[in-house]
Design an enzyme around this catalytic site. Structure first.
Site, PDB file in Angstrom:
ATOM      1  N   LYS A  53       0.829  -1.206   0.000  1.00  0.00           N
ATOM      2  CA  LYS A  53       0.000   0.000   0.000  1.00  0.00           C
ATOM      3  C   LYS A  53       0.864   1.257   0.000  1.00  0.00           C
ATOM      4  CE  LYS A  53      -3.678  -0.588   2.206  1.00  0.00           C
ATOM      5  NZ  LYS A  53      -4.503  -0.935   3.381  1.00  0.00           N
ATOM      6  N   GLY A 109      -8.040  -7.099   3.878  1.00  0.00           N
ATOM      7  CA  GLY A 109      -8.987  -7.290   4.965  1.00  0.00           C
ATOM      8  C   GLY A 109      -8.469  -8.080   6.147  1.00  0.00           C
ATOM      9  N   ARG A 158      -3.190  -1.299  -6.488  1.00  0.00           N
ATOM     10  CA  ARG A 158      -2.337  -2.488  -6.423  1.00  0.00           C
ATOM     11  C   ARG A 158      -2.643  -3.332  -7.650  1.00  0.00           C
ATOM     12  NH1 ARG A 158      -5.564  -4.573  -1.134  1.00  0.00           N
ATOM     13  NH2 ARG A 158      -7.560  -4.957  -2.114  1.00  0.00           N
ATOM     14  N   ASN A 215       9.264 -38.609  -1.892  1.00  0.00           N
ATOM     15  CA  ASN A 215       8.277 -39.033  -0.891  1.00  0.00           C
ATOM     16  C   ASN A 215       8.983 -39.731   0.266  1.00  0.00           C
ATOM     17  OD1 ASN A 215       6.419 -38.096  -2.723  1.00  0.00           O
ATOM     18  ND2 ASN A 215       5.604 -40.102  -3.262  1.00  0.00           N
TER      19      ASN A 215
END
Length: 894
Positions: A22, A100, A335, A789
């Site tokens: 921001k 938010g 943004r 794995n």
């Protein structure tokens, strides 16, 4: 201590880590000359100190004082002055957008004195008292940690007293009374009065925003989006502009393109006489942004020009927040906007055509996770749904069908043309045929790396695992959940993306992207999304260094994988070749008392496996096929100890001969291991059971020889699993070489033998020791394939069949994991071993071919790591091949 506070004019859009998204973008708009209210940003470095120590850096106060003084000079007004007070917003701003998730406080600076000055100067007492009540309400919730219902209940009571349901019907006197009610509530719930000092308000709000970085919702969001936990948030102090001064004012949100479809146009919402949170909270109904042109044409035209300028500057879809104050447009935020997966691909290719970006940049702007979303069918979002439970979405897709509880029932129903969902507590290798027959799999146990999940992903089957609320009673043929009973034959629907389970059939929408990859929909058929996907994945193929193979055990899987773009098979598991109708031969092998019986059982299995390899090699044409010799412990091919014990006990109680079951029970007891995954399996099994590996190698070699005789070009590669010492590989390789030479000699007469068909022999690196001594192992190997794995399992000391359901959720909540290490490669631990194995293996043998065939081979983040460490290829399940192709291309650019 470095500088902690920056004026908007001092930053730019590339300073996101310091100023947050921001703040960096407010600075960028300021420097572009756009109408941004003056302000300053407190850097994320200050937040990091606060989070570490519990208090702000001591030098922060002086820096804030300096910038407040500068702001007051620019605005010609001061915080707290009685006649025309300066008011500011205190807003969060993380480096990565978390909309938010953290806190904001507006109208900071109002108090019992300045509210009267604001009322007089604005000529609008209602506006002033509304601003004051908003400050107390937001401050109470955000800073003083009060329950928001305290304030909402008071507002509702005021509206009831007024006889209205609309906030706008409350006049100045009503709002003034509400302020008194709010202040009394603050005193009652916190034991202190609402602070009247504007600077105290600001300081407390700043600390509250810092603290909101570790709020539960922010933590959950970061975990979901895989955002680093140590970034902290910046805080933006911005002079207030007001959209609630009357009908010539307003607030809104705008997008430069449709974030849902990617189409250009005018998208967004506008609300007259309102502040920004009114739009977000949905308190009042907005109007479409296009209608703003009739309400305030000048502001609308100014906004359109700014939107065009911002999109051209950022070269991307921009998300914009704005306010109009008495006919003057102000930009509060911009943004790069979030978008759907489909919009991401459409926008990226549209921007190429518009000359804004090149194809490399377009490829950077999409990702494999978005492509995966586009590939799987999904439930119709408009359809009615009856939710039963929500669990782990283990393999994406949407599937509906009748409930069946056994694999046999699934096969029988499928043979009748019925669609079924196989419901089990958990699956095992014996369920493979039922899983193939089913539309989807639902288990009450297990996680994303359970048997059901891994196999389902490999087949492209929808799967939901770990539905613990379901009481699955296989014998009774029913599921019980929250007092509801679901019986065999009842229809359910499962969403493998969200983990949701629904009663009844939910309509699905097919994916045109899968139709494109399967070849049934041409890229120029008119579907814009398909055309966009085609352009970007074609470019990814052109620039990627990593090859992409598939994990496939059957000819059908191999054929599907080739259609999806596989360049070979990186892992063919041979375990399924010992199941089904072959089980009796396997049982005879295990029960064999002497060499003759064992060789007879192996002789029975060999032609069956040869047929499997013929089909597989034929399906892959001249592409490489890496075949892993048998890996699991033999007990997995026998009935369970409990099942056999019950059968033997019942037979003996009835005076009957338990027969073969008694011998099988004895074999199971003999083979029983406390931890079979660390026991007699892999290369150990091949060295201990004479002829087992030789049988498989003969089947592979003779199948290849047969295809060569037909003029084809089979390219098998033999992989020996679970090697931990070079001596194991040398012994196994000696046996494999001998069998290959034997088949070679037997086929020389028909011209299919000789040196031209040399078969590469390699191993899986799936034990930490193997990675550490990779230089030794490389001397006896033509290739390595990292089995990540098991390497994850053995490095962490986890049993992947147990730990996800047991404590992984707790580990994720506590921040020990950002994501399951079975889902995405653990770079610091398991990844370090992979890197070591690559470096040491190549140091001993520079031309050593290196791949990876664990589940991580289809994980986008892991693919970038494998590119970085220098592997030659990744191998993944067929349906993840397009994702791997895309990410392998992106890895060359990022």
């Amino acid at each position: 201590m470095p500088k902690l506070v920056y004026d908007f004019a001092e930053g730019n859009k590339d300073m996101k880590e310091l100023l947050g998204g921001k703040g960096a973008n407010l600075a960028e708009m300021t420097n572009l000359g756009l109408p941004v209210p003056p302000g300053f940003t407190i850097s994320a470095e200050a937040c990091k100190v606060f989070l570490a120590t519990g208090s702000v850096p001591p030098e922060l106060a002086d820096e804030i004082d300096h910038h407040v003084d500068s702001l007051q000079q620019k605005m010609g007004k001061k915080l707290g002055q009685a006649d025309d007070p300066l008011l500011v917003s205190v807003r969060s701003g993380a480096a990565v957008s978390m909309p938010g998730m953290m806190e904001t406080v507006l109208n900071v600076g109002l108090n019992d004195d300045s509210v009267n000055g604001l009322a007089h100067h604005s000529g609008n007492p209602r506006f002033a008292w509304d601003a004051y009540r908003r400050l107390i309400q937001m401050f109470g919730k955000t800073v003083l940690d009060m329950d928001g219902d305290v304030f909402e209940d008071a507002i509702e009571a005021a509206k009831r007293a007024k006889g209205t349901k609309n906030d706008l019907d409350l006049d100045a006197d009503d709002l003034k009374a509400l302020v008194g009610t709010f202040k009394a509530a603050v005193q009652e719930h916190t034991g202190r009065e609402f602070p009247q000092d504007p600077r105290e308000q600001m300081d407390l709000a700043i600390e509250a925003v810092f603290g909101s970085w570790n709020s539960q919702r922010a933590i959950l969001y970061r975990r979901q989006e895989r955002i680093a936990t140590d970034l902290g948030t910046a805080v933006n102090i911005c002079s207030m502009v007001f959209g609630n001064l009357g009908m010539d004012s307003g607030t809104g949100v705008a997008f430069t393109r449709d974030p849902s479809s990617g189409q250009p146009g005018v998208y967004g919402d506008y609300l007259q006489n309102a502040q920004g949170e009114d739009v977000v909270a949905g308190i009042r109904n907005t109007v479409p942004l296009a209608e703003m042109e009739q309400l305030d044409k000048k502001s609308y035209d100014d906004l359109m020009a700014i939107m065009a300028k911002l999109e051209g500057h950022y070269r991307d879809l921009c998300d914009i927040e704005f306010t109009v104050e008495r006919g003057k447009l102000w930009m509060l935020q911009t943004r790069v906007g979030k978008r759907t997966a489909g919009a991401a691909f459409r926008i990226a290719t549209s921007l190429i055509d518009e000359g804004m970006i090149d194809t490399d940049e377009a490829l950077r702007r999409v990702n494999g996770a978005q492509l995966a979303q586009l590939m799987f069918p999904r439930f119709d979002s408009d359809a009615d749904k009856d939710l039963v439970t929500k669990a782990i979405g283990a393999s994406p897709g949407a599937a509906s069908g009748k409930v069946v509880f056994t694999s046999a029932a699934a096969v029988e129903a499928a043979d009748r043309g019925e669609k079924v969902i196989l419901v089990r507590r958990e699956t095992n290798p014996d369920d493979l045929h039922g899983m193939i027959a089913a539309q989807g799999i639902l288990t009450s146990r297990g996680g994303k790396t359970s048997h059901a999940a891994v196999v389902a992903r490999g087949m492209g089957k929808t799967c939901v695992c770990g539905a613990e609320e379901l009481d699955v009673e296989v014998a009774a043929g029913k599921i019980t959940v929250h007092g509801t009973t679901i019986a065999a034959g009842d229809v359910i629907s499962i969403d493998g993306t969200t983990g949701e389970v629904f009663l009844g059939e939910v309509p699905v929408v097919p994916s045109p992207v899968v139709q494109y990859f399967e070849g049934s929909l041409a890229p120029d058929a008119g579907d814009e999304l398909v055309a966009a996907v085609h352009r970007l994945i074609t470019h990814a193929d052109e620039i990627r260094r990593l090859g992409v193979r598939t994990n496939a055990d059957t000819a059908d899987d191999a054929s599907r994988a080739r259609r999806f773009g596989a360049e070979g098979i990186g892992l063919c598991r041979t375990e399924h070749m010992f199941l089904g109708e072959r089980r009796e031969a396997v049982e005879r092998l295990i029960l064999a008392d002497d060499a003759a019986e064992r060789e007879a059982a192996l002789a029975e299995l060999e032609p069956l496996q040869r047929g499997d390899f013929l089909e597989l090699l034929t399906a892959m044409g001249g592409l490489p096929v890496t075949i892993r010799l048998i890996d699991p412990p033999l007990h997995e091919f026998l009935p369970s100890m409990e099942e056999l014990a019950v059968k033997v006990a019942i037979a003996e109680e009835r005076g009957e001969d338990p027969g073969r079951n008694k011998a099988l029970l004895a074999a199971v007891e003999r083979l029983h291991e406390q931890n079979p995954m660390l026991g007699l399996r892999g290369v150990r099994l091949g060295l201990v059971v004479p002829g087992l590996f030789a049988m498989q190698v003969r089947a592979i070699a003779s199948a290849a020889a047969e295809l060569r005789k037909q003029g084809k070009d089979p390219r098998p590669e033999i992989m020996i699993p679970l090697v931990g010492a070079v001596q194991e590989l040398q012994l196994a390789r000696d046996e494999v070489d001998a069998v290959l030479a034997e088949v070679d000699r037997s086929t020389e007469a028909d011209g299919t033998g000789g040196v031209e068909w040399k078969t590469p022999i390699g191993t899986m690196i799936e034990l930490p020791r193997a990675a550490v001594i990779a230089d030794q192992i490389a001397e006896a190997a033509d290739f390595f394939s990292f089995g990540t794995n098991d390497l994850t399992q053995t490095t962490w000391g986890f049993s992947r069949d147990d730990v996800e359901g047991a404590f992984f959720s707790s580990y994720l909540e506590k921040g020990i994991f950002a994501v399951s290490p079975f889902e995405s490669i653990d770079r610091e631990g398991v990844g370090a071993l992979v890197r070591t194995g690559v470096e040491r293996g190549r140091a001993a043998k520079p031309d050593l071919k290196l791949g990876i065939c664990g589940e991580h081979g289809g994980d986008p983040d892991s693919i970038h790591f494998f590119h970085e460490v220098g592997l030659d290829y990744v191998s993944c399940s067929p349906f993840r091949i397009p994702v791997a192709r895309l990410e392998a291309g992106r890895a060359t650019l990022l």
